[in-house]
Design an enzyme around this catalytic site. Structure first.
Site, PDB file in Angstrom:
ATOM      1  N   GLU A 150       2.967   0.522   3.289  1.00  0.00           N
ATOM      2  CA  GLU A 150       2.486  -0.502   4.220  1.00  0.00           C
ATOM      3  C   GLU A 150       2.484  -1.853   3.498  1.00  0.00           C
ATOM      4  O   GLU A 150       1.979  -1.954   2.377  1.00  0.00           O
ATOM      5  CB  GLU A 150       1.060  -0.168   4.695  1.00  0.00           C
ATOM      6  CG  GLU A 150       0.992   1.073   5.566  1.00  0.00           C
ATOM      7  CD  GLU A 150      -0.443   1.434   5.985  1.00  0.00           C
ATOM      8  OE1 GLU A 150      -0.610   1.972   7.093  1.00  0.00           O
ATOM      9  OE2 GLU A 150      -1.390   1.210   5.200  1.00  0.00           O
TER      10      GLU A 150
ATOM     11  N   HIS B 210       0.815  -1.217   0.000  1.00  0.00           N
ATOM     12  CA  HIS B 210       0.000   0.000   0.000  1.00  0.00           C
ATOM     13  C   HIS B 210       0.849   1.267   0.000  1.00  0.00           C
ATOM     14  O   HIS B 210       1.452   1.620   1.017  1.00  0.00           O
ATOM     15  CB  HIS B 210      -0.933  -0.035   1.228  1.00  0.00           C
ATOM     16  CG  HIS B 210      -1.901   1.102   1.288  1.00  0.00           C
ATOM     17  ND1 HIS B 210      -2.119   1.836   2.428  1.00  0.00           N
ATOM     18  CD2 HIS B 210      -2.708   1.630   0.341  1.00  0.00           C
ATOM     19  CE1 HIS B 210      -3.036   2.758   2.176  1.00  0.00           C
ATOM     20  NE2 HIS B 210      -3.403   2.666   0.919  1.00  0.00           N
TER      21      HIS B 210
HETATM   22  P1  NAI Z   1      -7.612   6.040 -10.518  1.00  0.00           P
HETATM   23  O1  NAI Z   1      -9.068   6.144 -10.752  1.00  0.00           O
HETATM   24  O2  NAI Z   1      -6.753   7.253 -10.692  1.00  0.00           O
HETATM   25  O3  NAI Z   1      -7.011   4.901 -11.493  1.00  0.00           O
HETATM   26  C1  NAI Z   1      -7.609   3.665 -11.695  1.00  0.00           C
HETATM   27  C2  NAI Z   1      -7.197   3.172 -13.074  1.00  0.00           C
HETATM   28  O4  NAI Z   1      -7.635   1.832 -13.224  1.00  0.00           O
HETATM   29  C3  NAI Z   1      -7.811   3.971 -14.216  1.00  0.00           C
HETATM   30  O5  NAI Z   1      -6.791   4.400 -15.107  1.00  0.00           O
HETATM   31  C4  NAI Z   1      -8.734   2.969 -14.918  1.00  0.00           C
HETATM   32  O6  NAI Z   1      -8.793   3.151 -16.317  1.00  0.00           O
HETATM   33  C5  NAI Z   1      -8.073   1.657 -14.564  1.00  0.00           C
HETATM   34  N1  NAI Z   1      -8.943   0.494 -14.620  1.00  0.00           N
HETATM   35  C6  NAI Z   1     -10.224   0.392 -14.213  1.00  0.00           C
HETATM   36  N2  NAI Z   1     -10.666  -0.878 -14.417  1.00  0.00           N
HETATM   37  C7  NAI Z   1      -9.623  -1.572 -14.922  1.00  0.00           C
HETATM   38  C8  NAI Z   1      -9.449  -2.916 -15.332  1.00  0.00           C
HETATM   39  N3  NAI Z   1     -10.434  -3.797 -15.248  1.00  0.00           N
HETATM   40  N4  NAI Z   1      -8.245  -3.289 -15.820  1.00  0.00           N
HETATM   41  C9  NAI Z   1      -7.232  -2.375 -15.921  1.00  0.00           C
HETATM   42  N5  NAI Z   1      -7.348  -1.103 -15.557  1.00  0.00           N
HETATM   43  C10 NAI Z   1      -8.528  -0.700 -15.069  1.00  0.00           C
HETATM   44  O7  NAI Z   1      -7.445   5.407  -9.067  1.00  0.00           O
HETATM   45  P2  NAI Z   1      -6.221   5.552  -8.035  1.00  0.00           P
HETATM   46  O8  NAI Z   1      -6.433   6.727  -7.178  1.00  0.00           O
HETATM   47  O9  NAI Z   1      -4.958   5.415  -8.793  1.00  0.00           O
HETATM   48  O10 NAI Z   1      -6.449   4.264  -7.103  1.00  0.00           O
HETATM   49  C11 NAI Z   1      -6.121   2.967  -7.540  1.00  0.00           C
HETATM   50  C12 NAI Z   1      -6.037   2.017  -6.359  1.00  0.00           C
HETATM   51  O11 NAI Z   1      -5.094   2.520  -5.421  1.00  0.00           O
HETATM   52  C13 NAI Z   1      -7.340   1.825  -5.575  1.00  0.00           C
HETATM   53  O12 NAI Z   1      -7.369   0.490  -5.119  1.00  0.00           O
HETATM   54  C14 NAI Z   1      -7.183   2.792  -4.413  1.00  0.00           C
HETATM   55  O13 NAI Z   1      -7.947   2.400  -3.311  1.00  0.00           O
HETATM   56  C15 NAI Z   1      -5.702   2.661  -4.132  1.00  0.00           C
HETATM   57  N6  NAI Z   1      -5.086   3.802  -3.451  1.00  0.00           N
HETATM   58  C16 NAI Z   1      -5.404   5.093  -3.798  1.00  0.00           C
HETATM   59  C17 NAI Z   1      -4.798   6.156  -3.137  1.00  0.00           C
HETATM   60  C18 NAI Z   1      -5.150   7.560  -3.506  1.00  0.00           C
HETATM   61  O14 NAI Z   1      -4.887   8.458  -2.693  1.00  0.00           O
HETATM   62  N7  NAI Z   1      -5.693   7.820  -4.672  1.00  0.00           N
HETATM   63  C19 NAI Z   1      -3.805   5.932  -2.065  1.00  0.00           C
HETATM   64  C20 NAI Z   1      -3.477   4.551  -1.851  1.00  0.00           C
HETATM   65  C21 NAI Z   1      -4.132   3.543  -2.494  1.00  0.00           C
END
Ligand code: NAI
Length: 389
Positions: free
Chosen positions: A150, A138
């Protein structure tokens, strides 16, 4: 050098890809959306030119980092990696589908990790034939800047996977802490009162937003006040984390979200990105008028910090992580001025218990129950770091 696969080229995936490529690994980023991959590529190019302008890296290094990253819409390309970190949308079904497909294609000794913030790693691993090589890794946002990572072994994860993941992430220049697969892991759990108790103080009319932020930064030594920080994170994001943790803890009142933040979220007052949250960023005047009353400020700081200490002590009580990792996580993950358990020693455990009991007596709410660990330690005159406090 091991090959790294990243699934999801959004904010986190792109940041993690940058970190891995900077550490010298060949990286493949997979996303279902071509536009996301393009955005990721363009964003990296602009970050790289900024770093070159600031003389942080040379032109050659910038180019080499960019050349190390390949973008793809074929999952098979990612399956060839030694370590895959998944960072797609926070939906269990979507993650499980990806893990199942990758698990079927990846080499037996490779590792499959999720960057999930709120889902259980066990539930993601359960989709795999080989859940023993699944782990939570994480990162914090923005991944290239935030030092903390983490590491979350699921019940299914084997020891070799844990040690390989830790040594890999340490080689990327990050500080790792190990957390039990429980809601919020360390940081998102222990930090809840920083927001929740500040809002509570506001809702009770004890002080306004600017005064609480002033007290927490000037007296408390925190880098940002809780309201500025919530506005920065965004109320949609921060409220969702609070609600998720609350539900995941079977509605423990300690984690109950607030209507105040829900309404801001519903109104679209999402914080900085919307121009308005607790503060109005189109009219900054309000921010300039905290009530700089030291006695009031100290009382506010004391109430929020003792709730944070209680949360940190309870995380230790439930063996979510070690004493050192709990303190390290809050300092490196959210820039707290010092570890909370260290802080507890400084104040004295019996003093912390007294403050918590006073809050409980005043409100008669379970939210203010003192951690059994603090109470036991006070009774035995123990400190977290010293034998006696
Ligand atoms: P985001 O919305 O910026 O990016 C998600 C990406 O996944 C998008 O580019 C989308 O096109 C892609 N996607 C969706 N379905 C898909 C699939 N079936 N196959 C391949 N790609 C796919 O989201 P973000 O903020 O980057 O978060 C991603 C993960 O990281 C989540 O699990 C979130 O909980 C975790 N996270 C987020 C943090 C934050 O502050 N934004 C911090 C730590 C963890």
């Amino acid at each position: 050098m091991e090959k790294i696969g990243i699934v999801g080229g959004g904010a986190m995936g792109s940041g993690i890809a940058q970190v891995a490529a900077t550490a010298g690994h060949p990286v493949v980023v997979y996303d279902i959306h071509e536009s996301a991959l393009e955005r990721s590529r363009v964003k990296l190019a602009s970050i790289m030119s900024r770093l070159v302008e600031k003389n942080k890296i040379s032109d050659r290094e910038a180019l080499s980092i960019q050349q190390k990253i390949q973008y793809t819409q074929h999952l098979e390309d990612v399956a060839k990696a030694d370590l895959v970190i998944e960072a797609v949308v926070e939906h269990l079904e979507v993650k499980q589908k990806i893990f199942k497909a990758l698990d079927a294609q990846m080499a037996p000794n490779s590792i499959l990790a999720s960057n999930t913030s709120s889902l259980s790693v066990a539930s993601i691993a359960a989709a795999c034939e080989h859940p023993e090589r699944v782990i939570g890794i994480h990162f914090f946002n923005p991944a290239p800047l935030m030092k903390l990572v983490e590491i979350i072994p699921a019940v299914q994860t084997d020891a070799a996977t844990v040690s390989s993941a830790i040594s890999m992430i340490k080689n990327w220049g990050k500080t790792t802490v190990v957390a039990k697969d429980t809601p919020g892991f360390i940081v998102n759990r222990v930090a809840r009162p920083f927001y929740g108790e500040a809002i509570r103080i506001l809702e009770e009319g004890i002080a306004d937003v600017a005064t609480i932020d002033w007290a927490m930064t000037t007296i408390g030594g925190f880098r940002m006040g809780p309201f500025s920080l919530m506005d920065y994170i965004g109320h949609d994001v921060n409220y969702t984390v609070t609600e998720t943790v609350f539900k995941a803890f079977y509605y423990d009142p300690r984690y109950r979200p607030s209507f105040t933040q829900k309404r801001l979220s519903e109104a679209g007052y999402l914080g900085r990105k919307a121009g308005r949250g607790f503060y109005d960023y189109t009219n900054d005047k309000e921010k300039l008028h905290p009530r700089k009353d030291n006695q009031l400020g100290q009382a506010i700081v004391q109430r929020i910090v003792v709730m944070l200490i209680n949360e940190a002590a309870d995380a230790l009580f439930w063996q979510v992580a070690s004493r050192d990792d709990i303190d390290l996580a809050m300092v490196k993950g959210v820039n707290y001025p010092q570890g909370l358990l260290q802080w507890a020693d400084e104040w004295g455990i019996d003093h912390c218990v007294m403050l918590l009991d006073k809050l409980y007596e005043d409100y008669r709410e379970d939210r203010y129950r003192c951690s059994p660990l603090l109470r036991r330690m006070a009774k035995n005159a123990q400190g977290f770091y010293s034998a006696k406090t």
